[in-house]
Design a protein around this motif. Structure first.
Motif, PDB file in Angstrom:
ATOM      1  N   THR A   1       0.844  -1.205   0.000  1.00  0.00           N
ATOM      2  CA  THR A   1       0.000   0.000   0.000  1.00  0.00           C
ATOM      3  C   THR A   1       0.875   1.248   0.000  1.00  0.00           C
ATOM      4  O   THR A   1       0.609   2.212  -0.717  1.00  0.00           O
ATOM      5  CB  THR A   1      -0.918   0.011   1.250  1.00  0.00           C
ATOM      6  OG1 THR A   1      -1.571  -1.248   1.320  1.00  0.00           O
ATOM      7  CG2 THR A   1      -1.940   1.109   1.214  1.00  0.00           C
ATOM      8  N   TRP A   2       1.924   1.198   0.808  1.00  0.00           N
ATOM      9  CA  TRP A   2       2.866   2.324   0.903  1.00  0.00           C
ATOM     10  C   TRP A   2       3.534   2.568  -0.439  1.00  0.00           C
ATOM     11  O   TRP A   2       3.641   3.704  -0.893  1.00  0.00           O
ATOM     12  CB  TRP A   2       3.902   1.980   1.984  1.00  0.00           C
ATOM     13  CG  TRP A   2       4.862   3.065   2.340  1.00  0.00           C
ATOM     14  CD1 TRP A   2       4.573   4.237   2.967  1.00  0.00           C
ATOM     15  CD2 TRP A   2       6.273   3.073   2.097  1.00  0.00           C
ATOM     16  NE1 TRP A   2       5.732   4.958   3.140  1.00  0.00           N
ATOM     17  CE2 TRP A   2       6.785   4.282   2.625  1.00  0.00           C
ATOM     18  CE3 TRP A   2       7.157   2.177   1.505  1.00  0.00           C
ATOM     19  CZ2 TRP A   2       8.132   4.607   2.566  1.00  0.00           C
ATOM     20  CZ3 TRP A   2       8.495   2.496   1.451  1.00  0.00           C
ATOM     21  CH2 TRP A   2       8.978   3.704   1.976  1.00  0.00           C
ATOM     22  N   LEU A   3       3.966   1.487  -1.105  1.00  0.00           N
ATOM     23  CA  LEU A   3       4.606   1.597  -2.422  1.00  0.00           C
ATOM     24  C   LEU A   3       3.633   2.155  -3.457  1.00  0.00           C
ATOM     25  O   LEU A   3       3.987   3.037  -4.239  1.00  0.00           O
ATOM     26  CB  LEU A   3       5.071   0.220  -2.906  1.00  0.00           C
ATOM     27  CG  LEU A   3       6.396  -0.322  -2.428  1.00  0.00           C
ATOM     28  CD1 LEU A   3       6.651  -1.686  -3.071  1.00  0.00           C
ATOM     29  CD2 LEU A   3       7.547   0.604  -2.789  1.00  0.00           C
ATOM     30  N   TYR A   4       2.406   1.649  -3.440  1.00  0.00           N
ATOM     31  CA  TYR A   4       1.415   2.093  -4.432  1.00  0.00           C
ATOM     32  C   TYR A   4       1.109   3.582  -4.262  1.00  0.00           C
ATOM     33  O   TYR A   4       0.864   4.290  -5.219  1.00  0.00           O
ATOM     34  CB  TYR A   4       0.105   1.289  -4.329  1.00  0.00           C
ATOM     35  CG  TYR A   4       0.270  -0.199  -4.541  1.00  0.00           C
ATOM     36  CD1 TYR A   4       1.366  -0.716  -5.215  1.00  0.00           C
ATOM     37  CD2 TYR A   4      -0.672  -1.109  -4.063  1.00  0.00           C
ATOM     38  CE1 TYR A   4       1.532  -2.076  -5.397  1.00  0.00           C
ATOM     39  CE2 TYR A   4      -0.517  -2.475  -4.245  1.00  0.00           C
ATOM     40  CZ  TYR A   4       0.591  -2.950  -4.903  1.00  0.00           C
ATOM     41  OH  TYR A   4       0.748  -4.303  -5.072  1.00  0.00           O
ATOM     42  N   ARG A   5       1.142   4.020  -2.988  1.00  0.00           N
ATOM     43  CA  ARG A   5       0.880   5.444  -2.728  1.00  0.00           C
ATOM     44  C   ARG A   5       2.009   6.290  -3.341  1.00  0.00           C
ATOM     45  O   ARG A   5       1.762   7.315  -3.965  1.00  0.00           O
ATOM     46  CB  ARG A   5       0.785   5.697  -1.215  1.00  0.00           C
ATOM     47  CG  ARG A   5       0.310   7.092  -0.886  1.00  0.00           C
ATOM     48  CD  ARG A   5      -0.166   7.237   0.524  1.00  0.00           C
ATOM     49  NE  ARG A   5       0.847   6.852   1.495  1.00  0.00           N
ATOM     50  CZ  ARG A   5       0.619   6.093   2.546  1.00  0.00           C
ATOM     51  NH1 ARG A   5      -0.579   5.603   2.748  1.00  0.00           N
ATOM     52  NH2 ARG A   5       1.571   5.795   3.387  1.00  0.00           N
ATOM     53  N   ILE A   6       3.242   5.808  -3.212  1.00  0.00           N
ATOM     54  CA  ILE A   6       4.379   6.569  -3.765  1.00  0.00           C
ATOM     55  C   ILE A   6       4.304   6.593  -5.291  1.00  0.00           C
ATOM     56  O   ILE A   6       4.479   7.638  -5.914  1.00  0.00           O
ATOM     57  CB  ILE A   6       5.738   5.995  -3.293  1.00  0.00           C
ATOM     58  CG1 ILE A   6       5.821   5.968  -1.775  1.00  0.00           C
ATOM     59  CG2 ILE A   6       6.899   6.832  -3.850  1.00  0.00           C
ATOM     60  CD1 ILE A   6       7.080   5.312  -1.227  1.00  0.00           C
TER      61      ILE A   6
END
Lengths: 130, 194
Positions: free
Chosen positions: B72-77
């Protein structure tokens, strides 16, 4: 309406699953890891000469010496019998008086220097990175 | 032997093992590239964005607190990086007109889609997706492919839960209409020839 939504939902799911994922070029991983290694070496290059722990030790030693020297006078001077009175400033009757404006100027100059050091640091970091 | 989790690899990277990051990159590269591609619409830029995202994620790995999933963190970036890229390029996406959809016509569309060869189908869907606004392409991918919950999607795209729901509903309809306009004529012309 509910059945129609359900069917559309199912249809969209099938469509998106059928589209699947796209893959980047074969050297994608190698490129990312090369960039990561570059970042890693920059971080290492940025490591300060004196670490935080080092500064803390220096500050502690300074505090201890100041405390010992001011509170526990040894009763003798390492300068022995040398007469340094000839070097005393009073002899020249200097009356140093720092104007308040000068003090403010000096303070702000100090603040600017400290801020600029950070800017310069960031500037060099960016130019090294590119 | 138990399978290592993302968190295990993150801890390894944090303790200085850079190679552990390669495992995370390998695991998420396709999804990251697909999200970037669906946002920007061309492979070269998508690859650059995906690469930048992985480097950004690496340099700020110390700020990842683990309150959300690493993915989720990666997708947000990658979503934010793609948005920045789009803002720079100032691309304008025209919105599609949405008509009413009838249950029977969805059945016809499913037949028409199954008529297409796998590769042709994939290309048709990709082209159809590109006609949707960037945000909606990402919403559809995250919800229907990655099967993320609405709550997780809100964390990535920074819009409210209700808004995600509405946008998903709208984008489903839009995608259906785009595909209908492309696929049905091919299907019907082949059908009439037979």
């Amino acid at each position: 309406m509910e059945a129609e939504n359900k069917k559309l939902d199912q249809f969209t799911k099938e469509v998106i699953q059928d589209a699947g994922l796209s893959s980047p070029s074969v050297d994608f991983l190698a490129n990312v890891m090369a960039e990561v290694s570059k970042e890693e070496s920059l971080v290492k290059a940025q490591n300060p000469l004196i670490t935080k722990v080092g500064w803390m030790i220096i500050a502690s030693l300074f505090a201890v010496f100041t405390f010992v020297l001011t509170r526990f006078s040894l009763g003798f001077s390492i300068l022995g019998d040398w007469d340094l009175s000839s070097l005393m400033i009073e002899k020249y009757e200097m009356n140093v008086d720092i104007p308040i404006t000068y003090a403010y100027c000096f303070f702000f100059l100090l603040v600017f220097v400290i801020i600029q050091i950070n800017f310069i640091k960031k500037y060099f970091y960016r130019s090294l990175k590119n | 032997m138990t399978q290592k989790t993302d968190q295990d690899y993150i801890l390894e990277v944090r303790s200085g093992n850079v190679n552990a990051y390669a495992i995370l990159v390998t695991k998420y590269k396709d999804m990251m590239f697909t999200l970037a591609l669906r946002m920007v619409g061309n492979r070269e830029d998508a690859e650059e964005i995906a690469q930048d995202t992985f480097v950004k994620a690496y340099t700020s790995l110390s700020t990842f607190k683990g309150t959300s999933k690493f993915s989720t963190w990666l997708y947000r970036i990658v979503y934010n990086t793609s948005l920045d890229y789009i803002k720079k390029k100032k691309r304008v996406i025209l919105s599609e007109h949405i008509d009413e959809i009838h249950e029977a016509s969805i059945g016809t569309m499913q037949d028409a889609m199954s008529y297409l060869e796998a590769q042709e189908k994939k290309e048709t869907i990709e082209r159809a997706l590109l006609q949707l606004p960037e945000e909606e392409r990402v919403l559809l991918t995250l919800f229907y492919f990655e099967e993320l919950s609405l709550k997780e999607i809100t964390e990535i795209v920074h819009i409210s839960y209700e808004n995600v729901k509405i946008k998903l509903h709208r984008s489903r309809k839009k995608l259906y209409h785009i595909l209908k306009n492309v696929v049905e004529p091919i299907y019907l012309s082949h059908g009439s020839r037979k």
